[in-house]
Enzyme design. Sequence first.
Site, mmCIF file in Angstrom:
data_model
loop_
_atom_site.group_PDB
_atom_site.id
_atom_site.type_symbol
_atom_site.label_atom_id
_atom_site.label_comp_id
_atom_site.label_asym_id
_atom_site.label_seq_id
_atom_site.Cartn_x
_atom_site.Cartn_y
_atom_site.Cartn_z
ATOM 1 N N LYS A 32 0.821 -1.102 -0.052
ATOM 2 C CA LYS A 32 0.219 -0.249 0.140
ATOM 3 C C LYS A 32 1.014 1.316 -0.050
ATOM 4 O O LYS A 32 0.467 2.511 -0.577
ATOM 5 C CB LYS A 32 -0.911 0.004 1.142
ATOM 6 C CG LYS A 32 -2.171 -1.214 1.200
ATOM 7 C CD LYS A 32 -3.088 -0.762 2.154
ATOM 8 C CE LYS A 32 -4.219 -1.844 1.898
ATOM 9 N NZ LYS A 32 -5.325 -1.469 2.745
ATOM 10 N N LYS B 258 -6.103 -8.976 -7.697
ATOM 11 C CA LYS B 258 -7.418 -8.952 -6.811
ATOM 12 C C LYS B 258 -8.361 -7.905 -7.230
ATOM 13 O O LYS B 258 -7.936 -6.832 -7.617
ATOM 14 C CB LYS B 258 -7.125 -8.728 -5.255
ATOM 15 C CG LYS B 258 -8.104 -9.033 -4.366
ATOM 16 C CD LYS B 258 -7.710 -8.662 -2.998
ATOM 17 C CE LYS B 258 -8.725 -9.072 -2.060
ATOM 18 N NZ LYS B 258 -8.170 -8.634 -0.737
ATOM 19 N N LYS C 4 -11.633 -1.759 -5.072
ATOM 20 C CA LYS C 4 -12.359 -0.545 -5.381
ATOM 21 C C LYS C 4 -11.690 0.406 -5.953
ATOM 22 O O LYS C 4 -12.002 1.224 -6.474
ATOM 23 C CB LYS C 4 -12.826 -0.271 -3.704
ATOM 24 C CG LYS C 4 -13.555 -1.355 -2.879
ATOM 25 C CD LYS C 4 -13.558 -0.937 -1.513
ATOM 26 C CE LYS C 4 -14.200 -2.233 -0.685
ATOM 27 N NZ LYS C 4 -13.997 -1.698 0.766
#
Length: 332
Positions: free
Chosen positions: A111, A194, A197
Site C-alpha cells: 500500500k 485482486k 475498489k
Amino acid sequence: MSRIFSGVQPTGNLHLGNYLGAIRNFVRLQDDYECIYCAVDMHAITIWKDPAELRRNIREVAAAYLASGVDPTKSIIFAQSSVPAHAELAWIFNCIVRIGWLNRMTQFKEKAGKNRENASLGLYAYPSLMAADILAYKATHVPVGEDQKQHLELTRDIAQKFNNDYEVEMFPLVEPLILGEATRVMSLRDGSKKMSKSDPSDYSRIVLTDGRDELAKKLRKARTDADPLPEKVEDLADRPEASNLVGIYAALADISKADVLKEYAGSQFSTFKPALTELALEKFGPIGEEMKRLMADPGHVDAILKEGAERANAIAEPIIKEVKETVGFLIP
C-alpha cells in the site's frame, strides 16, 4: 458459544469480492456463533477521506450487511469508531508490538509503495489496530481472506506476548476461518490482480448495486481466453481469467469448481458468460435493490448502528477495564 469479529472498510464501491470473500460468510456464521461485525472506519482514514463520503460509505457497509441477510437482532452491527475500546487497546498494543514485526507486514509495503516515507503512521500501525479490533471482544475466530492471514498471525503474536509479559491468560489465540470457493476474487480485467475498489476501471469489478445492464456488460467484457472450458480444475492453473470466472460461478452457485466444469466442460465463453450473468443477477439483484432502499433511509441505518454500538460497548468496556488494571493503570 465462540465469538466472531470481522469488519469491512467503508471505502465505497463494495464489490463481488467483498460479498463472496466476507459478507456472505457473515450471514452464514450468525446462527452458529456470537457475531460482531463493523464498518472499520478508523482503518479507512489511514489514507485521507472526504468526511461526507466517509459517512456515506459507513452507511453503505451497514446497508450491505443488512441487505445480504445479516440480522441485527442476532449479530451486532456498528461503526468501529463508536466504541472507544478499539483506540484504547490499539495504543496498548502499540507498546507491545515490535517494529521488526510490523516491518515484515507485506500489505504495508504494497500500500505504501515507493513512497514509504510519506505513508501515515496509521497505515504502518494498521495491524496493531486490527489486533485491538478483535481482542477488544476476546473474539475466538475471524473469517479472513488469504491476504489477511499475516495480520491475524500478528494478532496471535500480540495476544501471546501480552499474556506472557503480564503473566495472565487474558486474550485467546484467535483462529482464522477461511471459507468456501472464491475467497479471493480477481479483477475481471486482469486475472492476476485482486478485484479492488481502487482499480481505475469500473469494468474490473462487479459492484453490489450494479443493475442488470451494468452487470451484464461487465461480464460480457470480462477478459478471457480463446480456449473452451476444460474438464479438470488443474487445467485452469495457467488460465487466470478463466479460473476466476469459474470460481465466481462456483461460489455463487455454492458448488465446487469441479462441479462447474462437469456442467460446462467444452463450452466456449460465449455460452458460459450468459449463464454466469443470469446466476449473478439472481443472487445480486435483490441485494442491490435492498441496499438502494436502505441508503435512501439513513435514519434507519443510523439507528441500527447506534444500537449495535451500545451492544458492542457493553462487551468491550469490561474487557478494556480488565486490560488497564493488568497493565497498571489507575481505574477512576
